[in-house]
Motif scaffolding. Sequence first.
Motif, PDB file in Angstrom:
ATOM      1  N   UNK A 293      -3.593   6.080   7.125  1.00  0.00           N
ATOM      2  CA  UNK A 293      -5.090   5.892   7.314  1.00  0.00           C
ATOM      3  C   UNK A 293      -5.405   4.543   8.150  1.00  0.00           C
ATOM      4  N   UNK A 294      -4.730   3.389   7.760  1.00  0.00           N
ATOM      5  CA  UNK A 294      -5.008   2.416   8.646  1.00  0.00           C
ATOM      6  C   UNK A 294      -4.416   2.323  10.029  1.00  0.00           C
ATOM      7  N   UNK A 295      -3.265   3.054  10.254  1.00  0.00           N
ATOM      8  CA  UNK A 295      -2.857   3.323  11.454  1.00  0.00           C
ATOM      9  C   UNK A 295      -3.574   4.241  12.338  1.00  0.00           C
ATOM     10  N   UNK A 296      -4.048   5.126  11.822  1.00  0.00           N
ATOM     11  CA  UNK A 296      -5.083   6.077  12.429  1.00  0.00           C
ATOM     12  C   UNK A 296      -6.408   5.157  12.952  1.00  0.00           C
TER      13      UNK A 296
ATOM     14  N   UNK B 269       0.790  -1.202   0.056  1.00  0.00           N
ATOM     15  CA  UNK B 269      -0.164   0.089   0.140  1.00  0.00           C
ATOM     16  C   UNK B 269       1.094   1.216   0.080  1.00  0.00           C
ATOM     17  N   UNK B 270       0.147   2.148  -0.498  1.00  0.00           N
ATOM     18  CA  UNK B 270       1.066   3.560  -0.334  1.00  0.00           C
ATOM     19  C   UNK B 270       0.873   4.200   1.096  1.00  0.00           C
TER      20      UNK B 270
ATOM     21  N   UNK C 165       2.473   4.563 -11.741  1.00  0.00           N
ATOM     22  CA  UNK C 165       3.103   3.482 -11.368  1.00  0.00           C
ATOM     23  C   UNK C 165       2.631   3.158 -10.033  1.00  0.00           C
ATOM     24  N   UNK C 166       2.754   1.854  -9.586  1.00  0.00           N
ATOM     25  CA  UNK C 166       2.823   1.485  -8.081  1.00  0.00           C
ATOM     26  C   UNK C 166       1.193   1.565  -7.566  1.00  0.00           C
ATOM     27  N   UNK C 167       1.050   2.029  -6.194  1.00  0.00           N
ATOM     28  CA  UNK C 167      -0.183   2.279  -5.569  1.00  0.00           C
ATOM     29  C   UNK C 167      -0.255   3.477  -5.010  1.00  0.00           C
ATOM     30  N   UNK C 168      -0.839   4.415  -5.189  1.00  0.00           N
ATOM     31  CA  UNK C 168      -0.992   5.700  -4.096  1.00  0.00           C
ATOM     32  C   UNK C 168      -2.609   5.657  -3.910  1.00  0.00           C
ATOM     33  N   UNK C 169      -2.686   5.905  -2.531  1.00  0.00           N
ATOM     34  CA  UNK C 169      -3.951   6.072  -1.964  1.00  0.00           C
ATOM     35  C   UNK C 169      -4.462   7.444  -2.352  1.00  0.00           C
TER      36      UNK C 169
END
Length: 262
Positions: free
Chosen positions: A24-27, A17-18, A111-115
């Motif tokens: 956000x998951x941590x919060x 994940x970005x 490229x990749x994943x950016x929330x």
Amino acid sequence: MKKQLRELNKIISDNRSGSAQILLNLKKHILKNPDDEDYLRFVITEAENHLNHFASVKNFLMELKSELKKSDLKQLRLFLENSILAQTKETELLFEKNKKYLKKFKVLTTLSYSKTLLEILKVWYKENPSLEIFILESRPMFEGRIFAKELIKIGFNCNLVVDAMMNYAVQNSDAVIIGADQILKNDNVVNKVGSFPLALCANENRKPFIVIATKDKFINSTRFTDSKRPEYEVWNYKHAKLQITNFYFEEIPAKYISKTIS
């Protein structure tokens, strides 16, 4: 407690994940457990040990520690709820402020994943559902595949390509747009490996290279360092004469960046 630790470990070991999604998951994880001060301080320590290379996480943890010194439980809950809401709303505001500039592009490469970019594209889709997106798969963890799935859910037409085909993607796009893990004091950007050659491709093809980042990605430093990641992620093969190098992030000089939206 075991469930809490499993959830925390999943967050701090997330290498797909970005940084915005991890933050956000941590919060949200902390908001589930704000009344256990010992566990809260354990979470902070673990996050600092594993996630401090993300500017947004580092900045949030500094704010959280400051809040702990002066707030009661009710105030702490409110701080966390407001922080989550602000993070969610900030990306919508970024698009609204830059809508006129962004709407002229019909085909993008990323490229990749950016929330952050994902949330902006959700709003963008309402303005232009025919927008097409090339996505580099982003080895070795293939975050681009995850990003493609998320964009398809929204309704976008996507074209997933291997990293080595980045020039083909750029040639067939109107612009290149990426997220960021850090914006350095000298305006250089740190993002997933592959971003620097992607910027070179964009410049060679005279296509805009755009970085989208929230304010918490900015740091007061001009230095970036990364540590090597596990070799097996690239190739699970051992030989005395073989060395495998695996880095996740790299620095993109500001001179190759057309515009930073923040």
